[in-house]
Design a protein around this motif. Structure first.
Motif, PDB file in Angstrom:
ATOM      1  N   ARG A  82       0.815  -1.218   0.000  1.00  8.11           N
ATOM      2  CA  ARG A  82       0.000   0.000   0.000  1.00  8.11           C
ATOM      3  C   ARG A  82       0.849   1.270   0.000  1.00  8.11           C
ATOM      4  O   ARG A  82       0.313   2.366   0.124  1.00  8.11           O
ATOM      5  CB  ARG A  82      -0.940  -0.018   1.215  1.00  8.11           C
ATOM      6  CG  ARG A  82      -1.964  -1.139   1.132  1.00  8.11           C
ATOM      7  CD  ARG A  82      -2.634  -1.417   2.445  1.00  8.11           C
ATOM      8  NE  ARG A  82      -1.682  -1.955   3.399  1.00  8.11           N
ATOM      9  CZ  ARG A  82      -2.005  -2.432   4.592  1.00  8.11           C
ATOM     10  NH1 ARG A  82      -3.261  -2.430   4.975  1.00  8.11           N
ATOM     11  NH2 ARG A  82      -1.081  -2.898   5.409  1.00  8.11           N
TER      12      ARG A  82
ATOM     13  N   GLY B 255       9.133  -2.849  -1.647  1.00 11.56           N
ATOM     14  CA  GLY B 255       9.528  -3.836  -2.643  1.00 11.56           C
ATOM     15  C   GLY B 255       8.559  -5.003  -2.754  1.00 11.56           C
ATOM     16  O   GLY B 255       7.872  -5.362  -1.798  1.00 11.56           O
TER      17      GLY B 255
ATOM     18  N   ILE C 132      -0.195  -7.441   3.047  1.00  7.95           N
ATOM     19  CA  ILE C 132      -1.573  -6.946   3.188  1.00  7.95           C
ATOM     20  C   ILE C 132      -1.793  -5.818   2.188  1.00  7.95           C
ATOM     21  O   ILE C 132      -1.014  -4.872   2.132  1.00  7.95           O
ATOM     22  CB  ILE C 132      -1.830  -6.442   4.615  1.00  7.95           C
ATOM     23  CG1 ILE C 132      -1.410  -7.504   5.634  1.00  7.95           C
ATOM     24  CG2 ILE C 132      -3.292  -6.068   4.798  1.00  7.95           C
ATOM     25  CD1 ILE C 132      -1.400  -7.022   7.067  1.00  7.95           C
TER      26      ILE C 132
ATOM     27  N   VAL D 255      13.857 -15.589  -4.799  1.00  2.47           N
ATOM     28  CA  VAL D 255      12.807 -15.525  -5.821  1.00  2.47           C
ATOM     29  C   VAL D 255      13.192 -14.456  -6.829  1.00  2.47           C
ATOM     30  O   VAL D 255      13.505 -13.322  -6.452  1.00  2.47           O
ATOM     31  CB  VAL D 255      11.437 -15.218  -5.178  1.00  2.47           C
ATOM     32  CG1 VAL D 255      10.367 -15.091  -6.253  1.00  2.47           C
ATOM     33  CG2 VAL D 255      11.069 -16.288  -4.169  1.00  2.47           C
TER      34      VAL D 255
ATOM     35  N   TYR E  27       3.135 -11.113  12.719  1.00  4.41           N
ATOM     36  CA  TYR E  27       3.276 -10.816  11.289  1.00  4.41           C
ATOM     37  C   TYR E  27       4.738 -10.483  10.984  1.00  4.41           C
ATOM     38  O   TYR E  27       5.280  -9.481  11.445  1.00  4.41           O
ATOM     39  CB  TYR E  27       2.361  -9.656  10.904  1.00  4.41           C
ATOM     40  CG  TYR E  27       2.413  -9.321   9.429  1.00  4.41           C
ATOM     41  CD1 TYR E  27       2.557 -10.313   8.471  1.00  4.41           C
ATOM     42  CD2 TYR E  27       2.308  -8.010   8.992  1.00  4.41           C
ATOM     43  CE1 TYR E  27       2.615 -10.020   7.116  1.00  4.41           C
ATOM     44  CE2 TYR E  27       2.358  -7.697   7.637  1.00  4.41           C
ATOM     45  CZ  TYR E  27       2.518  -8.715   6.716  1.00  4.41           C
ATOM     46  OH  TYR E  27       2.569  -8.414   5.368  1.00  4.41           O
TER      47      TYR E  27
ATOM     48  N   TYR F 180      16.747 -10.742   8.452  1.00  3.36           N
ATOM     49  CA  TYR F 180      15.344 -11.152   8.511  1.00  3.36           C
ATOM     50  C   TYR F 180      15.160 -12.354   9.427  1.00  3.36           C
ATOM     51  O   TYR F 180      15.956 -12.569  10.336  1.00  3.36           O
ATOM     52  CB  TYR F 180      14.803 -11.369   7.098  1.00  3.36           C
ATOM     53  CG  TYR F 180      13.541 -10.542   6.861  1.00  3.36           C
ATOM     54  CD1 TYR F 180      13.491  -9.196   7.222  1.00  3.36           C
ATOM     55  CD2 TYR F 180      12.400 -11.109   6.303  1.00  3.36           C
ATOM     56  CE1 TYR F 180      12.342  -8.458   7.028  1.00  3.36           C
ATOM     57  CE2 TYR F 180      11.246 -10.359   6.094  1.00  3.36           C
ATOM     58  CZ  TYR F 180      11.232  -9.040   6.462  1.00  3.36           C
ATOM     59  OH  TYR F 180      10.093  -8.312   6.277  1.00  3.36           O
TER      60      TYR F 180
HETATM   61  C1  LIG Z   1       6.649   2.405   4.716  1.00  5.61           C
HETATM   62  C2  LIG Z   1       6.255   0.974   4.805  1.00  5.61           C
HETATM   63  C3  LIG Z   1       5.009   0.576   4.333  1.00  5.61           C
HETATM   64  C4  LIG Z   1       4.645  -0.773   4.367  1.00  5.61           C
HETATM   65  N1  LIG Z   1       3.417  -1.151   3.889  1.00  5.61           N
HETATM   66  C5  LIG Z   1       3.052  -2.444   3.941  1.00  5.61           C
HETATM   67  C6  LIG Z   1       1.800  -2.893   3.424  1.00  5.61           C
HETATM   68  O1  LIG Z   1       1.015  -2.122   2.888  1.00  5.61           O
HETATM   69  N2  LIG Z   1       1.476  -4.179   3.557  1.00  5.61           N
HETATM   70  C7  LIG Z   1       2.321  -5.080   4.132  1.00  5.61           C
HETATM   71  O2  LIG Z   1       1.949  -6.261   4.233  1.00  5.61           O
HETATM   72  N3  LIG Z   1       3.527  -4.710   4.594  1.00  5.61           N
HETATM   73  C8  LIG Z   1       3.907  -3.430   4.527  1.00  5.61           C
HETATM   74  N4  LIG Z   1       5.127  -3.044   5.012  1.00  5.61           N
HETATM   75  C9  LIG Z   1       6.024  -4.056   5.565  1.00  5.61           C
HETATM   76  C10 LIG Z   1       6.805  -4.689   4.419  1.00  5.61           C
HETATM   77  O3  LIG Z   1       6.039  -5.748   3.886  1.00  5.61           O
HETATM   78  C11 LIG Z   1       8.169  -5.213   4.891  1.00  5.61           C
HETATM   79  O4  LIG Z   1       8.945  -4.138   5.340  1.00  5.61           O
HETATM   80  C12 LIG Z   1       8.870  -5.981   3.782  1.00  5.61           C
HETATM   81  O5  LIG Z   1      10.015  -6.607   4.311  1.00  5.61           O
HETATM   82  C13 LIG Z   1       9.276  -5.076   2.640  1.00  5.61           C
HETATM   83  O6  LIG Z   1       9.833  -5.826   1.606  1.00  5.61           O
HETATM   84  P1  LIG Z   1      11.023  -5.216   0.691  1.00  5.61           P
HETATM   85  O7  LIG Z   1      11.253  -6.161  -0.408  1.00  5.61           O
HETATM   86  O8  LIG Z   1      10.704  -3.790   0.395  1.00  5.61           O
HETATM   87  O9  LIG Z   1      12.210  -5.180   1.752  1.00  5.61           O
HETATM   88  P2  LIG Z   1      13.637  -5.888   1.782  1.00  5.61           P
HETATM   89  O10 LIG Z   1      14.304  -5.340   2.987  1.00  5.61           O
HETATM   90  O11 LIG Z   1      14.296  -5.782   0.469  1.00  5.61           O
HETATM   91  O12 LIG Z   1      13.288  -7.412   2.003  1.00  5.61           O
HETATM   92  C14 LIG Z   1      12.976  -7.942   3.271  1.00  5.61           C
HETATM   93  C15 LIG Z   1      13.634  -9.311   3.381  1.00  5.61           C
HETATM   94  O13 LIG Z   1      13.065 -10.173   2.416  1.00  5.61           O
HETATM   95  C16 LIG Z   1      14.094 -10.845   1.711  1.00  5.61           C
HETATM   96  N5  LIG Z   1      13.810 -10.749   0.282  1.00  5.61           N
HETATM   97  C17 LIG Z   1      13.426  -9.673  -0.420  1.00  5.61           C
HETATM   98  N6  LIG Z   1      13.251 -10.002  -1.704  1.00  5.61           N
HETATM   99  C18 LIG Z   1      13.540 -11.306  -1.824  1.00  5.61           C
HETATM  100  C19 LIG Z   1      13.546 -12.228  -2.900  1.00  5.61           C
HETATM  101  N7  LIG Z   1      13.218 -11.843  -4.124  1.00  5.61           N
HETATM  102  N8  LIG Z   1      13.899 -13.513  -2.660  1.00  5.61           N
HETATM  103  C20 LIG Z   1      14.243 -13.910  -1.416  1.00  5.61           C
HETATM  104  N9  LIG Z   1      14.242 -13.092  -0.348  1.00  5.61           N
HETATM  105  C21 LIG Z   1      13.889 -11.801  -0.556  1.00  5.61           C
HETATM  106  C22 LIG Z   1      15.406 -10.175   2.013  1.00  5.61           C
HETATM  107  O14 LIG Z   1      16.306 -11.165   2.451  1.00  5.61           O
HETATM  108  C23 LIG Z   1      15.125  -9.212   3.130  1.00  5.61           C
HETATM  109  O15 LIG Z   1      15.794  -9.571   4.301  1.00  5.61           O
HETATM  110  C24 LIG Z   1       5.524  -1.723   4.927  1.00  5.61           C
HETATM  111  C25 LIG Z   1       6.780  -1.308   5.380  1.00  5.61           C
HETATM  112  C26 LIG Z   1       7.156   0.023   5.317  1.00  5.61           C
HETATM  113  C27 LIG Z   1       8.524   0.433   5.801  1.00  5.61           C
END
Ligand SMILES: Cc1cc2nc3c(=O)[nH]c(=O)nc-3n(C[C@H](O)[C@H](O)[C@H](O)COP(=O)(O)OP(=O)(O)OC[C@H]3O[C@@H](n4cnc5c(N)ncnc54)[C@H](O)[C@@H]3O)c2cc1C
Length: 405
Positions: free
Chosen positions: A46, A51, A61, A113, A359, A401
């Motif tokens: 959202r 990412g 979510i 992934v 979560y 993580y």
């Molecule tokens: C501002 C903000 C808004 C958010 N809004 C939401 C929301 O709307 N809904 C919700 O459910 N959550 C939300 N979150 C929480 C969010 O889901 C987590 O912070 C999540 O870890 C973000 O994923 P990322 O890929 O951006 O982060 P990253 O830090 O890149 O990834 C998190 C972990 O996942 C692993 N990872 C990432 N990509 C891969 C891959 N391709 N293969 C294997 N491992 C991988 C990495 O090892 C890393 O340690 C929010 C967080 C923030 C800070």
């Protein structure tokens, strides 16, 4: 060694428009702005800058989770690099159905992934935005009641979602309450959300008909990122110093849907924040999200997910989210966050409303996320890990993580 996925930025809609191949290096804004002109979307984050990878592997979510479940429930197929270096296509109907189950909530424990094939559906504008109030016990009681009734009534209209945040605003030296309301149709003030909109005295409102990509920008602005990196290090605004940048911590718990318990948790949060009010750059929030029974029903799609949340809802997902600026305040802030967590868990436990689930995407580093998935699911996850990663590369060599062990 850092593995940078940023160039895995494919976004390709299948000709039947029911599935989109999304490279793991994308952020949600790019996904939505690609799909939106086609009148399509997927279940994702959202906030624009978040990412695809982490959000989807931990759960995910979305604005539309009442209709479709979490992001992990809407991945038709994963392209995964396993610990042995092989590249596999992993779906419910593939020979890797056990791995498919584990990837639905198992985080970074099984492989990298590289592509998510996401279920895709038609979606137009929403009615959404944020209503902000100055905290008073009366306003809080009305909003907590609205939140409770949304949890109860959600199955009658799964298009509605809400995020209710209590925060301390240093600029006005007051606690505020902000409810982010989202309705998945371009219909203003639908009956399901009228308990919220009936609360009088909002000091600001951004509720309007809006497209999804723009809504994620609004939520990005109200959820500023962690360290302040800019894409071009030559930029004169580039500030590598930790002290000058935003620091942030997330913690989480899950409780039953109960307005009195919400008020108790808010009181615990305020007690801890009170002595911190002058901390530089402080933005402390206690955030509530309804996890509704209709949402949880979708968790059983395609063999189910690994989260271990069966239909015991409606539930209230609680997030403690604190930002601050100075590294010197780390200990005080983290102690306060731990105290808020402990206090909220004790309050929920005392009334029989503490749920074991945590979560992953909102959890703090010390929280035992996977034990909250339940003993059976944890044993199953460990068995999948042993099968596909016998040397435990992703458990032992990959830091960061949440680990199964
Ligand atoms: C501002 C903000 C808004 C958010 N809004 C939401 C929301 O709307 N809904 C919700 O459910 N959550 C939300 N979150 C929480 C969010 O889901 C987590 O912070 C999540 O870890 C973000 O994923 P990322 O890929 O951006 O982060 P990253 O830090 O890149 O990834 C998190 C972990 O996942 C692993 N990872 C990432 N990509 C891969 C891959 N391709 N293969 C294997 N491992 C991988 C990495 O090892 C890393 O340690 C929010 C967080 C923030 C800070």
């Amino acid at each position: 060694m850092t593995i940078d996925l940023a160039n895995l930025n494919e976004i390709t809609v299948r000709s039947d428009r029911a599935q989109t191949a999304v490279g793991a290096g994308n952020v949600w804004y790019d996904v939505y702005t690609t799909l939106q002109p086609m009148g399509l979307t997927v279940i994702g984050g959202r906030v624009s800058a978040i990412g695809v990878g982490g959000l989807t592997l931990g759960g995910g979510i979305s604005f539309f989770s009442g209709r479709y479940g979490w992001a992990c429930d809407n991945v038709n197929n994963y392209e995964v690099v396993l610990a042995d270096g092989s590249i596999q296509e992993v779906s419910f109907s593939s020979p890797y159905s056990d791995l498919y189950w584990a990837l639905r909530g198992g985080g970074n424990n099984f492989g990298i992934v590289t592509r998510f094939d996401l279920m895709t559906f038609p979606q137009g504008d929403l009615w959404a935005g944020s209503e902000t109030f100055i905290y008073t016990p009366e306003t809080a009681a009305a909003i907590n009641d609205a939140f409770y009734f949304l949890g109860v009534n959600a199955p009658s209209d799964p298009y509605a979602q809400v995020i209710t945040a209590y925060a301390y605003a240093q600029s006005v030296d007051a606690y505020i309450i902000a409810s982010d309301l989202q309705y998945g149709k371009p219909v203003a003030n639908p009956p399901i959300l009228q308990n919220f909109t009936a609360v009088q005295g909002a000091i600001a409102s951004t509720l309007r008909i809006v497209d999804q990509a723009n809504l994620t920008i609004e939520f990005n602005d109200t959820n500023p990122g962690g360290f302040r990196y800019v894409s071009n290090p030559q930029d004169t605004n580039y500030k590598p110093s930790l002290n000058q940048d935003c620091r942030q911590t997330y913690w989480t718990l899950m409780v039953g849907n109960n307005a009195t318990l919400m008020a108790d948790m808010v009181a615990i949060y305020m007690d801890e924040i009170e002595p911190l009010k002058s901390v530089a750059g402080l933005v402390p929030s206690l955030v509530f999200q309804p996890i509704t029974t209709d949402m949880i029903l979708h968790f059983s799609k395609n063999g189910g997910n690994a989260l271990g949340l069966d239909n015991q809802g409606p539930l209230n997902l609680v997030q403690i989210d604190i930002s601050w600026s100075d590294i010197a305040d780390d200990d005080r802030i983290l102690t306060a966050a731990q105290n808020i967590l402990d206090g909220c868990q004790a309050a929920a436990s005392a009334v029989g409303l503490l749920n074991k689930y945590l979560y992953q995407n909102y959890a703090s580093v010390g929280q035992g996320v996977f034990s909250g998935y339940g003993q059976n699911n944890l044993a199953r996850l460990k068995a999948v890990s042993a099968k596909y990663d016998p040397a435990q590369v992703f458990q032992k060599l990959q830091p960061g993580y949440f680990k199964l062990n």
